[in-house]
Design an enzyme around this catalytic site. Structure first.
Site, short mmCIF file in Angstrom:
data_model
loop_
_atom_site.label_atom_id
_atom_site.label_comp_id
_atom_site.label_asym_id
_atom_site.label_seq_id
_atom_site.Cartn_x
_atom_site.Cartn_y
_atom_site.Cartn_z
N GLU A 1 -1.17 11.53 -18.61
CA GLU A 1 -1.79 10.28 -18.17
C GLU A 1 -2.90 10.58 -17.15
O GLU A 1 -4.00 10.02 -17.22
CB GLU A 1 -0.76 9.36 -17.50
CG GLU A 1 0.30 8.81 -18.45
CD GLU A 1 1.51 9.72 -18.57
OE1 GLU A 1 1.42 10.92 -18.23
OE2 GLU A 1 2.57 9.22 -19.03
N HIS B 1 12.59 -17.96 -4.20
CA HIS B 1 12.26 -19.03 -5.14
C HIS B 1 12.27 -18.53 -6.58
O HIS B 1 11.70 -19.17 -7.46
CB HIS B 1 10.89 -19.62 -4.77
CG HIS B 1 10.95 -20.31 -3.44
ND1 HIS B 1 11.31 -21.64 -3.29
CD2 HIS B 1 10.78 -19.83 -2.18
CE1 HIS B 1 11.31 -21.95 -2.01
NE2 HIS B 1 11.00 -20.88 -1.32
N ARG C 1 8.31 13.02 -6.00
CA ARG C 1 8.67 11.74 -5.35
C ARG C 1 8.89 11.89 -3.85
O ARG C 1 9.22 10.93 -3.18
CB ARG C 1 9.88 11.14 -6.04
CG ARG C 1 11.09 12.06 -6.15
CD ARG C 1 12.14 11.52 -7.11
NE ARG C 1 13.22 12.45 -7.36
CZ ARG C 1 13.21 13.39 -8.29
NH1 ARG C 1 12.15 13.57 -9.05
NH2 ARG C 1 14.26 14.17 -8.47
O1 F6P Z 1 7.27 12.43 -15.28
C1 F6P Z 1 7.85 12.43 -14.04
C2 F6P Z 1 7.04 13.19 -13.05
O2 F6P Z 1 7.20 14.56 -13.24
C3 F6P Z 1 7.38 12.80 -11.62
O3 F6P Z 1 8.49 13.45 -11.14
C4 F6P Z 1 6.12 13.10 -10.92
O4 F6P Z 1 6.06 12.47 -9.67
C5 F6P Z 1 5.11 12.56 -11.92
O5 F6P Z 1 5.65 12.90 -13.17
C6 F6P Z 1 3.72 13.08 -11.78
O6 F6P Z 1 3.67 14.48 -11.90
P1 F6P Z 1 2.40 15.27 -11.45
O7 F6P Z 1 2.19 15.06 -9.99
O8 F6P Z 1 2.69 16.71 -11.79
O9 F6P Z 1 1.21 14.77 -12.24
#
Ligand code: F6P
Length: 553
Positions: A220, A393, A277
């Site tokens: 992504e 609400h 995280r």
């Molecule tokens: O898909 C989960 C994950 O590995 C998370 O633990 C992490 O925070 C996120 O994807 C983003 O990963 P990266 O920082 O390697 O792009």
């Protein structure tokens, strides 16, 4: 810790301390908070702790002194303190990835010594923080220029999960500390609409992209970063030479950053012992640091550190993360609580619960123990919630009168943020009156007798009755400062740690996200060409066929 004679740990549900809690739960039965409060006028003072600026009230919980004693004995039997100390020492407690877990080193003071594989990591942490601070200052002062010589006014962080939720949440929380003349946006979704909306009204010449990815392989993020680069070069009508002044990277993967075309001199490093995280006080916080300035960022880190020290050194009776973690264990197993609500009474905490969802659910959403055996006890809850009065609400009806058992955290502040105009400051008491009223209503409810005494017709009495006995924690601080934000996040980090330790699961891996990634990679070409559809199950195959026809393929 109770060791199993054949190695490993005695399964949680075979510990005598677990059995003692089960028995105690039966003895407590339907005991009501009304009775617990009536029996002890001092309960509200006795069941409250202070950590840093946070007053944590746990009086409205379905517990008594015996419950607390038994829970602490469970923590002892499951080696929570030993695992905590191993984490702080830099031992590789993330066993499935053979990694240390040292987010606490990210906020350790300069003079601290924390070793991983014999090397003190603290100097490198501060070197990166200093590099971030100097870069943030250059952007904030206008010294850092875009390719055409214009000053940077827009910051777009591209990242997902831990490389998005932390800075995005904290930027919201600390907006009143931020430079209001900077536009700061966060792009995470691979849905092109996210990037489109983030940049459509921006001047590319004034825009800095921060590509945040621990691995620098996350599909992504890389996809969005490539699209952002295309957008920038098209807008500026420039070749790739413009990339250097408009793109920086936050990563552990220097090679991936270089392959993408970002100069590694413009990379801010972190390390494999920082979980995604748990990373927003590492380089991942750069967008936040630019927005709020290095001094506020450092105050936030000091807030984290304060709670780290509290967790590391405070005896069990006063240890707040330990207490909150154990309460979650108590409700998850012995009250069958499936979820946990986090309900902030601050507009600025609108993304707080979304952040906690990753922190808690990616950490403790596990069903095998650290040795790989299936667990036969409850692990992490579903974490959910939105800012308080809006929720009142919407879904609070279910909290008050539904059939689900949902413990909740209420978080509020005595003072409104500094830059509200006086008329809006006056609204704060109304906000906080709701804050206090809700935990009261949830705890004590309204009996049928009380309802009937108001002259309510008999047939409506059941509808207007509130059974109460819904447990809540109240966290109250003077005001929402950078330090208080750090304190709050560290509190939840260590709460999650405690629960993982008791449940004997690895809170620091996330294998559960992998399968979906692999399947998406397999399905994408099928969407484009249709080839391979026969390999899919009949439901997915039919859906894909429908999708392809809707796309005119
Ligand atoms: O898909 C989960 C994950 O590995 C998370 O633990 C992490 O925070 C996120 O994807 C983003 O990963 P990266 O920082 O390697 O792009």
């Amino acid at each position: 810790m109770t060791e199993n004679p054949v190695g490993g740990r005695t399964p949680l549900d075979r510990l005598p301390q677990w059995a003692a809690l089960a028995k105690h739960r039966e003895a407590i039965g339907q005991q009501h908070l009304r009775e617990l409060f009536a029996a002890d006028p001092e309960r509200g003072n006795r069941y409250a702790l202070q950590v840093g600026d946070l007053r944590v009230d746990y009086a409205k919980h379905l517990i008594n002194d015996e419950t607390l004693r038994l829970l602490r004995e469970l923590a002892e039997a499951t080696g929570v303190a030993e695992l905590r100390d191993a984490m702080f020492r830099g031992e590789k407690i993330n066993i499935t990835e053979n990694r240390a877990v040292l987010h606490t080193a990210l906020r350790a003071p300069r003079e601290a010594v924390i070793e991983v594989d014999g090397e003190n990591v603290v100097p490198a942490v501060h070197a990166v923080l200093d590099k971030m601070a100097s870069f943030a200052d250059r952007v904030r002062s206008g010294e850092w220029k875009g390719h055409t010589g214009k000053q940077i006014r827009n910051i777009v962080n591209i990242g997902i999960g831990g490389s998005d939720l932390g800075p995005a949440m904290a930027y919201e929380v600390l907006r009143s500390y931020s430079r209001r003349d900077l536009t700061v946006r966060f792009v995470s979704n691979v849905d092109g609409a996210d990037l489109h909306e983030a940049v459509r009204d921006l001047d590319a010449a004034e825009t800095l992209f921060i590509v945040a990815s621990k691995t620098f392989t996350t599909i992504e993020t890389i996809t969005n970063a490539v699209s952002a680069r295309d957008w920038l070069l098209t807008q500026l009508n420039s070749g790739t030479e413009a990339v250097a002044s408009h793109f920086v990277a936050l990563s552990t993967n220097a090679r991936g950053v270089a392959d993408f075309g970002i100069d590694v001199a413009n990379m801010f490093e972190f390390w494999d012992w920082v979980g995604g995280r748990y990373s927003y006080d590492s380089a991942i916080g750069l967008s936040l640091m630019i927005a709020i300035g290095p001094d506020n960022f450092r105050q936030m880190l000091d807030g984290f550190h304060l709670v780290d020290e509290h967790f590391r050194t405070t005896p069990a009776e006063q240890n707040v993360p330990l207490l909150l973690g154990l309460l979650g264990v108590w409700y998850g197993e012995f009250f069958d609580a499936q979820s946990h609500a986090v309900l902030p009474y601050s507009h600025y905490l609108s993304k707080f619960t979304a952040y906690l969802q990753q922190l808690d659910m990616e950490s403790n959403g596990k069903s095998v123990d650290r040795q790989g055996n299936p667990v036969s006890w409850q692990t992490g809850p579903v974490v959910w919630g939105t800012p308080g009065t809006n929720g009142q609400h919407a879904y609070y009806q279910l909290l008050h009168q539904g059939t689900k058992f949902i413990p909740a955290d209420f978080i509020g502040f005595a003072k409104p943020v500094a830059d509200l105009r006086p008329g809006l400051v006056a609204q704060h008491d109304l906000l906080m009156a709701n804050f206090f009223a809700q935990t009261q209503a949830l705890a004590f409810g309204k009996t049928p007798e009380e309802v009937a005494a108001e002259g309510v017709p008999a047939e409506l009495v059941p509808h207007k009755t509130f059974k109460g006995n819904h447990p809540t924690t109240t966290i109250l601080a003077a005001e929402l400062t950078p330090s208080v934000l750090g304190q709050l996040i560290a509190l939840y980090e260590h709460k999650v740690f405690v629960q993982g330790a008791v449940w004997n699961i690895d809170s620091f891996d996330q294998w559960g996200v992998e399968l979906g990634k692999v399947l998406a990679k397999r399905i994408e070409p099928v969407l484009l060409t249709g080839a391979g559809a026969e390999q899919l199950d009949s439901s997915t195959a039919a859906l894909v066929a429908n999708y392809r026809s809707l796309r005119g393929r």
